[in-house]
Design an enzyme around this catalytic site. Structure first.
Site, PDB file in Angstrom:
ATOM      1  CG  HIS A  79       3.729  -0.282  -0.310  1.00 17.24           C
ATOM      2  ND1 HIS A  79       2.533  -0.240   0.355  1.00 17.24           N
ATOM      3  CD2 HIS A  79       3.497   0.233  -1.529  1.00 17.24           C
ATOM      4  CE1 HIS A  79       1.617   0.287  -0.423  1.00 17.24           C
ATOM      5  NE2 HIS A  79       2.172   0.591  -1.579  1.00 17.24           N
TER       6      HIS A  79
ATOM      7  CG  HIS B 270      -3.979   4.787   0.063  1.00 17.79           C
ATOM      8  ND1 HIS B 270      -4.017   6.140   0.184  1.00 17.79           N
ATOM      9  CD2 HIS B 270      -2.799   4.515  -0.515  1.00 17.79           C
ATOM     10  CE1 HIS B 270      -2.920   6.669  -0.316  1.00 17.79           C
ATOM     11  NE2 HIS B 270      -2.166   5.701  -0.741  1.00 17.79           N
TER      12      HIS B 270
END
Lengths: 275, 996
Positions: free
Chosen positions: B247, B320
Site C-alpha cells: 500500500h 478505499h
C-alpha cells in the site's frame, strides 16, 4: 462616511462563507468580514461593529444532534472570553439595534431552533417551529421555484416581482410548527416570505420535487414581523451569476442571478436606516 | 453511574428513518413489518448533576416541536420487538462527541478523563415476526457487527427488565507501554509465521532482509548505544512492515518484471512506475518545453499544476476499497475525508474546491448466493453512497463529477475511488506554495483527532486479499467536522507562515507521516508517550501505526511554536508537540525516556530489494456472435438505456451537494428538465474571475476482458473527450491514473498471476503511448493491487480497472457547452468515424457476449479533431456536444434528444465508416463503441463557420433536431430502424435506479 458592514460567521462546519461574503460585496456592502466563531468568542471581533449578520449554510457540528442544534446550544451558553457576557447577549443587542440577520439553510435551521424565527409578537428565544427531515428521507440538491409573498414585511424581497429560482441543498428542510396558532400567525402576518411553487410562480405546491421536502403549506422562508430577520432553506448566494443557473446554456438570462436582490436590498436598507 | 437519555418523536410526527428501515426489511427479507419507529439514546457516563442532565436532554438533545425526551425512563411502547444498536468500544462515535461538547457548554467545565457520551438507536418493530426474523434483521441490516453491537428484546422481556439495560461501551485498559522484542534468529517457516500472525504482510524474502539487518554487528553496536538489544522491537517490525507494505511502497509498480508478449518476445522492465508513469510525464514535459505547466509531480501527496499566474491547482484521487467492503459506510466516509487531506497536505496546503467519486459495484439486484463474509452488493451500494455523501457534504466541498460502474465481479471487492482538488496561491509570503522543507530542529507537531486502535494494520491489510479473519481494527470511521475545524485553523496558520511542512496522517499513521518527513532532513526523535490518546491501553507500536483519522503532521520551527499552539487552542483544535526533526540519520522513536525504535533512515526507506515478477501475455479469443440483422432496434435501444452502466444515476447524484462554494457552471445534470447527463464538470473556483476548472474521467473495465492495452487507451480517450466536450482547453490538461487490479503476482493462490501481470504491463504501456501522444502529463496517481476475495474455496477477482481522471482549464466559463439539444432545426454532426468495434460493448454484453473487436484509439486523428472542436466551442459555434461511449451512437442520440426536450432525425447512411465495409451494418453503426467520437449540434446559421473550423477532420452531418419529441433513425437501406418517443426513452433510462 460611515460604512455598511456585513459579517459572515464561520467555523464548526459552516460551508458557504466564501460565496455569502461575495454576495454581500456584490450587493453593495462597503466591507464584509468572514469571522471564525473563535474570533467572536475571544472577543476579537464583536457583532456590535456590523449591520448585517449572515448565518450561512453548512453542517454545524455535523448536524449530529439534529441540524444546527449544537450551535444553538453554543450560542446560548458560550461565554465571550474578555467580556462578561454570553454570545446570545451580543445577538439580542444586535436585534434590538434594528440590524439585519439572514439565515440560509443551516443558518435558517439555527435561527429557528434558537427561537429567533418566527418569534411572533417579539417572543425571541422560544422555539415554536422547526426544520426536520425531508419527506423523501434523503439529502437533495435541486433547484426550486419560490413564489414571493408581496405583502410580507421582509426588507430583503423588495422589488421581487413574482418569485426567485434558487437551489436547495439539504436533508432537513421540512418546515413544521408547534401548532395551528403559530401557522395562522405566520400566514396571517405574511411572514412566509417564500413558498415552493410551480415554474410560473402561480401557487404553492406540496408536489415533490417542486416542493422538495414536504414543508407545511410549502413554506420555504420565514421572516419576523420587523422583516429584518429572515431565514430560508434555498441558497440565494448560490445564484449570483447567470452561469450558476442549471439551464444557462439554453436560456436567455440576465447577467445577474436571482439571489443577488436579497443582498442588494439588505445593503440598501442598511444605508438608508442604519448609517 | 451512567444514565440514559432517550429521545422519541412526538405522536403523529413522521419517522422518515423508521420508514426507510421498514422498506429495506421488505426488500431484503420479504418480512411482514407493519411499522418501524426509532428512538435515539444518549448514554451519559459523566459526573454531572441531574439538573444539568435535564438541560441537556431538553435543549440540545431534543427538539421541543417534534420530539419528547426522558431521563432513565424507557419511552418505547406499542411494539413487538425492540432492537437497540450501539457502537463497540473504541469505535468513533461522532454524535457522542458532539453531545459531549454540548454538555460541556452547559456545565462550563470539560469532561474528566474516562467520561463520555455514547449513542445508540432503538428500532421498534411491529408485525408478525419471529425472534429468528428479528435476529436476522438486526444482524444483516440494522447492525454491522464488526463495529456495532445489538440487543433484541420482545415486549415481555422489555417489560420484565424495565427497559434496556445501561451499557457503557468504554474502552478499558491501562497503559503498560509494553514493548516486546521479537527473535528473528529462527527458521524460514517461523519467520513466515511471525509475518502472518502479526498481520505484517511481509514476504519471506523481506523477512530475511530484516533478519540480515539485525544480524549486522555494526547495527548491533549502534543499537546498544541507545539501550536496545540486538533483537528488533515490535515497534520496529511494525514500522518496517508499514513502510514496506504494498500500500505504501508500491512494490509491484517499483519491482522488476520480465514481460513476454504473445510472440514470445522478452522484455525486462525495471519499475513500471519509473518506466511508464514517470516516463510519460518526463516525455510530455520535454515536448511541452516552455509551455510546461507541471509544478510538483509524484513527490507530494498530490500533483500540482499551474492554473494561472496567481493560483495553482492540486489534484489527487485515492481508493478505499478494502475498508468499504467490510464497513461500507465508515470505509467510504473515511475514503473521502482521507483523500481531502492529500491536497490539503500538499505543498504548504490548499483550499479544497471539489470532490469526484467513482464507484464500482456488483448489481444491487444481485440474487445469486454469496460467499460468507461478503455483504450484499445493495448494502455496499447503500453504505458507500451514504458514507461519501456525508463526508463530502459535511466538509463543504462540492461533488462535481463521478460515475458508477457495475460488474458482478465487484461483489468480491467494491472499488471506491474518491478524488479531491485544491487551489493554492502560487506564492505565500513570497515563496512558491507548492514547495516545503524541514530543518533539523523543527518541531514535530500533530494536529486534529486523537489516537485509538482504529485502523491498525490498515496499510498492511489493504495489501492482502479479504478473508474470513480480516481484522476488525482495520476499519476507521471518519469525522468530517473535526477535520473541518482543523483545516479552518491550518489554512490560517499557513497564511501566517507558522509551519515549514505539512503532510497528512493516512495509511500507516505517524510511522508513515513522520517516517517520510524525516526523509526530508535525515532523521527524527519522537516521543510517543506525548501523543494524545482516545483511551488508555495502547502500546507504543499501536500509537505509532494507528490510522485514527483527521490528523495532520507538521514541522513547526521553534520560533513560531507558541503562536501556532495558541492559535490551535483558540480554534478548539488539539495540537501536540511530539518531538523534533534531526539530521541524525535515524528514525528514533521514544516512549518517555526509553527508545522503542531506532531504524537507520536509509534502511527504512531504501532497504527493500525490488521484487522479481513475470508477466506472460496471451491473446484470448472470445466467442464472436453472428451479426444481427433486424428491422427495428428500438427495443434494443431501450434495453441499453436501462442497463445499469448506462442508466441515470440521478437518485445518487442529487444526494451530493454539487454547488457549495458558489462556482458551479456545468452541473452533473443539464437540459430542459435538469436531468440530462453531463459529460464533465466545469467550476469557477475564484468568484471574481471567469477562468474555470474542468474535470472529467474515463473508466471501462469491460474492455479488460479482451485487452487491457485498449482498455487503458479507451479510458484515457474517454476522459479527454468528455473534457473537450464541455470546452476544456488542450493546452492545460493533466492526467491522474488510478490502477485497481487483482493480485498479479504468481502464487498458489493466484495461478494465473503471469497473465494478470501481463495485463498490468500492457495497461502501463498504453498509458505511456496514449498520454504521450495526447500530450497529457501524469501528475499523480495511485495503485491498489489486491482486489480479490478468497475464503479458501471461492476466489473472486475484479476485472483490471484503470480510472483515468483529467483536470484542466477553460479560459472563459461563459464558453462552456452542455450536451442537451438546444433548438429544432439545429444540424446534428457526428465527429469521428465508426467501425465494427462491438467487442466488450454494452450491446454485446446485453446479448451475453464479450466478442473480440475492442475499440482502438487513433490519436493521430483524434487529437487534431479535438483541437478543432475546442476552437469551434471557444468561438461559440457549438450549441451542444455529447461524447459517445457506452451504448454508442444510438444512446448518445437518445440522451441528447431527451435532455433537450426535442427529437432528432438521423440517417445511418451519412455516418462515416472506418475499416472493412463488409462488416458495416445498422447494428454496428448504432451500437459500436468506437473511440474519440462526439455528437454535436450546430445552429444552421453557424454551419459554414463550424465546417470551416473543422475542415480537414473526419466529421459528417447525420441529421437534424426536430420539434416533435421522437428519435427517428433511418437504417442503411433508408427505412427506419428506430422510431421512439423521447419520453419513453427517458423513462427507460431513468427507471432502473430511481427508487434506490
Amino acid at each position: 462616511m460611515a460604512k455598511a458592514r456585513a459579517i459572515v460567521i464561520t467555523g464548526n462546519g459552516t460551508n458557504c462563507e466564501m460565496e455569502a461574503a461575495h454576495a454581500c460585496r456584490l450587493g453593495g456592502f462597503d466591507e464584509t468580514v468572514i469571522a471564525h466563531i473563535s474570533d467572536i468568542l475571544t472577543g476579537e471581533v464583536r457583532l456590535d461593529e456590523f449591520h448585517f449578520l449572515n448565518l450561512t449554510g453548512g453542517f454545524l457540528d455535523g448536524d449530529d444532534l439534529g441540524s444546527a442544534k449544537a450551535q444553538a446550544n453554543r450560542f446560548r451558553y458560550a461565554r465571550i472570553n474578555d467580556l462578561k457576557e454570553h454570545l446570545i447577549d451580543q445577538i439580542m443587542r444586535f436585534i434590538d439595534a434594528g440590524k439585519l440577520i439572514l439565515g440560509v439553510c443551516n443558518g435558517f435551521q439555527l435561527m429557528t431552533k434558537m427561537g429567533l424565527l418566527p418569534a411572533i409578537d417579539g417572543a425571541y428565544l422560544t422555539q415554536t417551529a422547526t426544520l426536520t427531515f425531508n419527506d423523501c428521507g434523503r439529502f437533495q440538491d435541486r433547484w426550486v421555484y419560490l413564489k414571493v409573498d408581496p405583502a410580507s414585511p421582509s426588507i430583503y424581497t423588495r422589488g421581487v416581482d413574482r418569485g426567485l429560482y434558487l437551489p436547495i441543498r439539504h436533508g432537513e428542510g421540512k418546515f413544521v410548527v408547534d401548532g395551528p396558532a403559530t401557522l395562522a400567525a405566520i400566514e396571517g402576518k405574511h411572514l412566509a416570505v417564500f413558498t415552493y411553487s410551480d415554474a410560473t410562480y402561480s401557487a404553492p405546491t406540496m408536489e415533490f420535487p417542486l416542493n422538495p421536502n414536504g414543508s407545511v403549506n410549502a413554506i420555504a422562508a420565514v421572516c419576523n414581523e420587523s422583516g429584518r430577520l429572515m431565514g430560508m432553506m434555498p441558497h440565494p448566494e448560490a445564484f449570483l451569476h447567470r452561469t450558476n443557473h442549471p439551464r444557462w446554456t439554453r436560456e436567455e438570462l440576465p447577467e445577474e442571478g436571482d439571489g443577488l436582490v436579497l443582498f442588494r436590498n439588505a445593503a440598501a436598507y442598511v444605508k438608508a436606516n442604519l448609517l | 453511574m451512567a444514565q440514559r437519555i432517550e429521545i422519541a418523536l412526538k405522536e403523529g410526527v413522521r419517522d422518515a428513518r423508521g420508514e426507510r428501515v421498514r422498506r429495506e426489511i421488505e426488500h431484503f427479507f420479504h418480512l411482514p413489518v407493519r411499522e418501524v419507529r426509532t428512538i435515539d439514546v444518549y448514554t451519559v457516563d459523566a459526573g454531572i448533576s441531574q439538573e444539568e442532565l435535564v438541560k441537556a436532554a431538553s435543549e440540545p438533545f431534543s427538539d421541543p416541536v417534534i420530539q419528547t425526551w426522558s431521563l432513565d425512563r424507557p419511552l418505547a411502547d406499542g411494539f413487538d420487538y425492540l432492537v437497540e444498536v450501539g457502537f463497540r468500544p473504541g469505535v468513533t462515535d461522532n454524535v457522542g462527541r458532539t453531545a459531549r461538547e454540548a454538555i460541556e457548554y452547559i456545565t462550563g467545565r470539560p469532561f474528566a478523563a474516562g467520561e463520555g457520551v455514547y449513542t445508540s438507536v432503538q428500532y421498534l418493530l411491529s408485525g408478525a415476526l419471529s425472534r429468528t426474523d428479528v435476529e436476522r434483521i438486526a444482524r444483516d441490516l440494522l447492525c454491522n457487527t464488526l463495529i456495532q453491537r445489538y440487543i433484541v428484546l420482545d415486549r415481555a422481556e422489555f417489560t420484565a427488565s424495565g427497559g434496556v439495560a445501561v451499557v457503557v461501551p468504554k474502552v478499558t485498559g491501562e497503559t503498560r507501554a509494553q514493548v516486546r522484542e521479537i527473535d528473528l534468529n529462527v527458521s524460514d517457516e517461523e519467520l513466515m509465521r511471525i509475518s502472518r500472525e502479526g498481520v505484517l504482510a511481509l514476504t519471506l524474502d523481506e523477512m530475511k532482509v530484516i533478519q540480515g539487518h539485525y544480524r549486522d554487528p555494526a547495527v548491533i553496536a549502534e543499537r546498544a548505544k541507545v539501550g536496545l538489544a540486538a533483537r528488533p522491537t515490535d515497534a520496529e517490525l511494525e514500522a518496517l512492515a508499514q513502510t514496506w507494505s504494498e500500500h505504501c511502497k508500491h512494490k509491484i509498480f517499483s519491482g522488476n518484471i520480465e514481460y513476454v508478449d504473445e510472440n514470445g518476445n522478452r522484455e525486462e522492465i525495471r519499475s513500471l512506475f519509473k518506466t511508464f508513469i514517470q516516463g510519460t510525464t518526463r516525455k510530455v514535459r520535454e515536448q511541452l518545453g516552455e509551455r510546461d505547466f507541471c509544478l510538483s509531480v509524484f513527490k507530494d501527496n498530490a500533483g500540482v499544476i499551474r492554473w494561472n499566474d496567481d493560483w495553482s491547482l492540486v489534484f489527487k484521487v485515492e481508493t478505499h476499497n478494502s475498508p468499504s467492503a467490510l464497513d461500507p459506510y465508515g470505509g467510504a466516509l473515511t475514503g473521502i475525508v482521507g483523500v481531502n487531506r492529500d491536497p490539503f497536505g500538499t505543498g504548504k496546503g490548499s483550499k479544497l474546491i471539489f470532490n469526484t467519486d467513482v464507484f464500482c459495484f456488483a448489481s444491487p439486484f444481485y440474487d445469486k448466493p454469496l460467499p460468507s463474509r461478503l455483504l450484499h452488493p445493495r448494502r455496499i451500494y447503500e453504505g458507500v453512497v451514504e458514507g461519501v455523501e456525508h463526508g463530502g457534504n459535511k466538509s463543504g466541498i462540492p461533488t462535481v463529477n463521478g460515475s458508477i460502474v457495475f460488474d458482478d465481479r465487484f461483489a468480491g471487492k467494491p472499488l471506491v475511488f474518491c478524488g479531491t482538488a485544491g487551489l493554492m496561491p502560487a506564492t505565500i509570503n513570497g515563496v512558491p506554495a507548492h514547495e516545503k522543507f524541514i530543518r533539523p530542529g523543527d518541531l514535530i507537531v500533530m494536529t486534529g483527532g486523537r489516537i485509538g486502535k482504529d485502523g491498525i494494520h490498515g496499510a498492511t491489510f489493504s495489501s492482502e486479499e479479504l478473508h474470513e479473519g480480516s481484522p476488525v481494527t482495520a476499519v476507521q470511521i471518519g469525522d468530517p467536522i473535526t477535520q473541518k475545524r482543523m483545516t479552518d485553523f491550518l489554512i490560517r496558520a499557513r497564511d501566517k507562515g507558522l509551519y515549514n511542512f505539512i503532510t497528512d496522517n493516512g495509511a500507516g499513521g505517524l510511522s508513515s507521516s513522520i517516517g517520510e518527513m524525516s526523509g526530508e532532513c535525515g532523521g527524527c526523535r519522537m516521543d510517543l508517550s506525548k501523543a494524545p490518546l482516545k483511551y488508555p491501553g495502547l502500546d507504543p507500536w499501536e500509537i505509532l501505526i494507528s490510522e485514527a483519522q483527521e490528523r495532520m503532521s507538521l514541522a513547526v520551527p521553534p520560533e513560531h511554536i507558541d503562536e501556532f499552539m495558541a492559535m490551535a487552542r483558540r480554534f478548539g483544535v488539539e495540537a501536540t508537540i511530539l518531538g523534533e526533526f534531526t539530521d541524525s540519520g535515524y528514525f528514533h522513536i521514544m516512549y518517555g525516556d526509553r527508545t522503542v525504535a531506532y531504524l537507520p533512515m536509509d534502511f527504512l526507506h531504501e532497504g527493500l530489494p525490488p521484487m522479481q515478477m513475470r508477466g506472460v501475455w496471451e491473446v484470448k479469443r472470445h466467442e464472436e456472435p453472428a451479426p444481427e440483422v433486424k428491422e427495428d432496434y428500438a427495443a434494443d435501444l431501450k434495453q441499453l438505456l436501462g442497463s445499469l452502466n448506462i442508466c441515470s444515476k440521478e437518485s445518487v447524484v442529487r444526494r451530493y451537494d454539487h454547488e457549495v462554494q458558489g462556482g458551479s457552471v456545468v452541473k452533473p445534470f443539464t437540459g430542459v428538465a435538469n436531468d440530462g447527463p453531463s459529460d464533465a464538470a466545469v467550476i469557477r473556483p475564484v468568484l471574481d474571475s471567469f477562468e474555470g476548472v474542468v474535470v472529467s474521467h474515463g473508466i471501462c473495465p469491460r474492455y479488460s476482458d479482451i485487452d487491457t492495452y485498449h482498455m487503458t487507451a479507451n479510458a484515457i480517450d474517454e476522459a479527454l473527450r468528455n473534457y473537450v466536450a464541455v470546452g476544456g482547453s488542450l493546452d492545460l490538461v493533466a492526467g491522474l491514473d488510478n490502477f485497481c487490479w487483482c493480485d498479479p503476482v504468481q502464487s498458489d493462490k493466484t495461478p494465473d498471476g503471469e497473465y494478470k501481470m501481463a495485463q498490468l504491463v500492457r495497461s502501463n504501456k498504453a498509458l505511456y503511448d496514449y498520454c504521450v501522444a495526447f500530450g497529457i502529463p501524469l501528475i499523480s496517481g495511485k495503485d491498489s493491487m489486491k482486489n480479490d476475495f478468497w475464503d479458501g474455496n471461492v476466489k473472486i477477482s475484479i476485472p483490471p480497472t484503470l480510472l483515468f481522471s483529467v483536470i484542466g482549464k477553460i479560459d472563459d466559463i461563459r464558453t462552456a457547452v452542455t450536451m442537451d439539444a438546444k433548438r429544432p432545426g439545429d444540424i446534428v454532426y457526428l465527429l469521428g468515424k465508426t467501425g465494427y468495434e462491438l467487442g466488450g460493448s454494452e450491446y454485446l454484453a446485453l446479448k451475453g457476449y464479450v466478442g473480440n473487436s475492442v475499440p482502438q484509439v487513433n490519436t493521430a486523428e483524434a487529437l487534431p479533431r479535438y483541437r478543432a472542436l475546442h476552437r469551434a466551442i471557444s468561438q461559440g459555434l457549438v450549441a451542444s456536444c455529447h461524447d459517445l461511449s457506452d451504448g454508442g451512437l444510438a444512446v448518445a442520440l437518445a440522451e441528447t434528444a431527451f435532455a433537450g426536450g426535442f427529437g432528432i432525425a438521423a440517417e445511418l447512411a451519412r455516418v462515416l465508416w472506418s475499416g472493412d465495409e463488409s462488416r458495416k451494418s445498422d447494428a454496428a453503426l448504432l451500437f459500436s463503441e468506437s473511440a474519440s467520437r462526439h455528437l454535436v449540434t450546430v445552429r444552421p446559421e453557424n454551419r459554414d463557420a463550424f465546417e470551416s473550423v473543422m475542415a480537414g477532420n473526419c466529421f459528417s452531418s447525420i441529421g437534424v433536431v426536430t420539434e416533435e419529441g421522437r428519435v427517428t433513425i433511418a437504417g442503411l437501406s433508408g427505412t427506419g430502424v428506430i422510431d421512439a418517443g423521447i419520453d419513453e426513452l427517458k423513462q427507460a433510462w431513468q427507471s432502473p435506479l430511481r427508487e434506490l
